[in-house]
Design an enzyme around this catalytic site. Sequence first.
Site, PDB file in Angstrom:
ATOM      1  N   ALA A  18       3.054   6.105   5.074  1.00 30.87           N
ATOM      2  CA  ALA A  18       2.107   5.793   6.304  1.00 30.87           C
ATOM      3  C   ALA A  18       2.377   7.085   7.270  1.00 30.87           C
ATOM      4  O   ALA A  18       1.780   7.669   8.051  1.00 30.87           O
ATOM      5  CB  ALA A  18       2.547   4.653   6.978  1.00 30.87           C
ATOM      6  N   PHE A  65       0.847  -1.194   0.179  1.00 29.29           N
ATOM      7  CA  PHE A  65       0.009  -0.157  -0.085  1.00 29.29           C
ATOM      8  C   PHE A  65       0.998   1.225   0.070  1.00 29.29           C
ATOM      9  O   PHE A  65       1.691   1.447   0.771  1.00 29.29           O
ATOM     10  CB  PHE A  65      -0.891  -0.158   1.404  1.00 29.29           C
ATOM     11  CG  PHE A  65      -1.833  -1.200   1.252  1.00 29.29           C
ATOM     12  CD1 PHE A  65      -3.264  -0.822   0.762  1.00 29.29           C
ATOM     13  CD2 PHE A  65      -1.504  -2.318   1.737  1.00 29.29           C
ATOM     14  CE1 PHE A  65      -3.990  -2.152   0.827  1.00 29.29           C
ATOM     15  CE2 PHE A  65      -2.446  -3.616   1.730  1.00 29.29           C
ATOM     16  CZ  PHE A  65      -3.726  -3.305   1.059  1.00 29.29           C
ATOM     17  N   LEU A  75       2.312  -1.852   4.648  1.00 32.06           N
ATOM     18  CA  LEU A  75       2.183  -0.300   4.417  1.00 32.06           C
ATOM     19  C   LEU A  75       3.413   0.185   4.214  1.00 32.06           C
ATOM     20  O   LEU A  75       4.438   0.053   5.064  1.00 32.06           O
ATOM     21  CB  LEU A  75       1.482   0.323   5.413  1.00 32.06           C
ATOM     22  CG  LEU A  75      -0.034  -0.177   6.000  1.00 32.06           C
ATOM     23  CD1 LEU A  75      -0.597   0.718   7.337  1.00 32.06           C
ATOM     24  CD2 LEU A  75      -0.982   0.002   4.917  1.00 32.06           C
ATOM     25  N   CYS A  76       3.712   1.148   3.337  1.00 29.91           N
ATOM     26  CA  CYS A  76       4.843   1.868   3.100  1.00 29.91           C
ATOM     27  C   CYS A  76       5.319   2.834   4.357  1.00 29.91           C
ATOM     28  O   CYS A  76       4.368   3.607   4.445  1.00 29.91           O
ATOM     29  CB  CYS A  76       5.064   2.631   1.581  1.00 29.91           C
ATOM     30  SG  CYS A  76       6.248   3.859   1.748  1.00 29.91           S
ATOM     31  N   VAL A  77       6.083   2.740   5.059  1.00 28.90           N
ATOM     32  CA  VAL A  77       6.734   3.514   6.099  1.00 28.90           C
ATOM     33  C   VAL A  77       6.564   4.847   5.936  1.00 28.90           C
ATOM     34  O   VAL A  77       5.997   5.746   6.651  1.00 28.90           O
ATOM     35  CB  VAL A  77       7.688   2.701   6.820  1.00 28.90           C
ATOM     36  CG1 VAL A  77       9.204   2.958   5.822  1.00 28.90           C
ATOM     37  CG2 VAL A  77       8.315   3.698   8.110  1.00 28.90           C
TER      38      VAL A  77
END
Lengths: 102, 130, 139
Positions: B82, B39, B77-79
């Site tokens: 996010a 994501f 989730l892409c850090v």
Amino acid sequence: MSMLHTVNKSPFERNTLESCIGLAVPGSAILLMEDGVIGAMANTKHSEMVKAAMANVKIYVLGPDLKARGLSEGNVVDGISVVGYGDFVDLTAEHAAVQSWL
Amino acid sequence: MKYGILVNEGPYTHQASDSALAFTKAALEKGHEIFRVFFYHDGVNNGTSLAIPPQDDRHIPNQWSELAKEHNIDLVLCVAAAQRRGLLDESEAKRNSKAASNMIEGFRISGLGQLIEAGIQGDRMVVFGD
Amino acid sequence: MEDGDQIIKKFMYMNRKAPYGTIYAWESLEVVLIAAAFDQDISLVFADDGVYQLMDGQNTEEVGMKNFSKTYSALGDYDIKKIYIEQESLEERGLSLGDLQDLKYEDEDDDWAEKDSIILISRAELAKVIDEQDVVFSF
């Protein structure tokens, strides 16, 4: 194996379908989905562009997205195949790669 | 066949998350493997634990969460995306001294390398977005 | 394609959106910078409004956003040397290569000579390059 392209924008809103058609090599396939299904409809300003493209590429339209928008399968451009999510998966497997035209 | 899926839009505003869910379910039904769902951009909002959609609407974050539990799918989730958008797991919240975390069960937070790895390891990459 | 036990695939990053109006251009660039570490065969494409991402002389001071356009010139240092610009997209917008940043890389096989990363390509030729890709990310 050629590429599967997906287009999710209405041709009335964006030039995505036109760009995709311009950059899809003969023998590849285009799946119209989400608002992109509007591009599959017959008797619109864009139908001729779609018909002309079908000489080189196979065009599919996602049935669930047509239905959601109250668009009849009977009104899509002749020769466009109406498919479901399972067929969408099959199309991605049958083609060498997938390009989503976002 | 092994699939990587990329979701670039958040739930509800755009159909991308719904399409990605429908595609993922259809691929699983056909016996394919989902290597990873990544994501990115506003897509990280799919991982929120704080969404309360009305009773008669679908609950997209819960649908992902349940799908992950049922089929053991890796939801990432892409850090960077996010953090920009205020999506934090417990360790990120603690590390950045935030009062709470808000990531739903079944997701994890990691780097963009996970997306590239999915592109390398998967047989197909399918992108859903705007 | 396998090179020893290392899989090398053709990755294409397709950019079709102008910068700043949405975050896609910037976050796409962030993906490319990470991807460079994976030793894959990377191409970038700028077509349609994506060509505006490379405009020379961007100044974001008054809109209060980060000017990330300078980062493109670092792509050469990341060994990214195939940057395709679709010719028709430029022409349709009344632009030419001279309006865009000059992107270079140093060729290690040619005594580190500085070479152009930008490849001006026609729509017909670009179609063939796209069709050769294993993974296409569009943002």
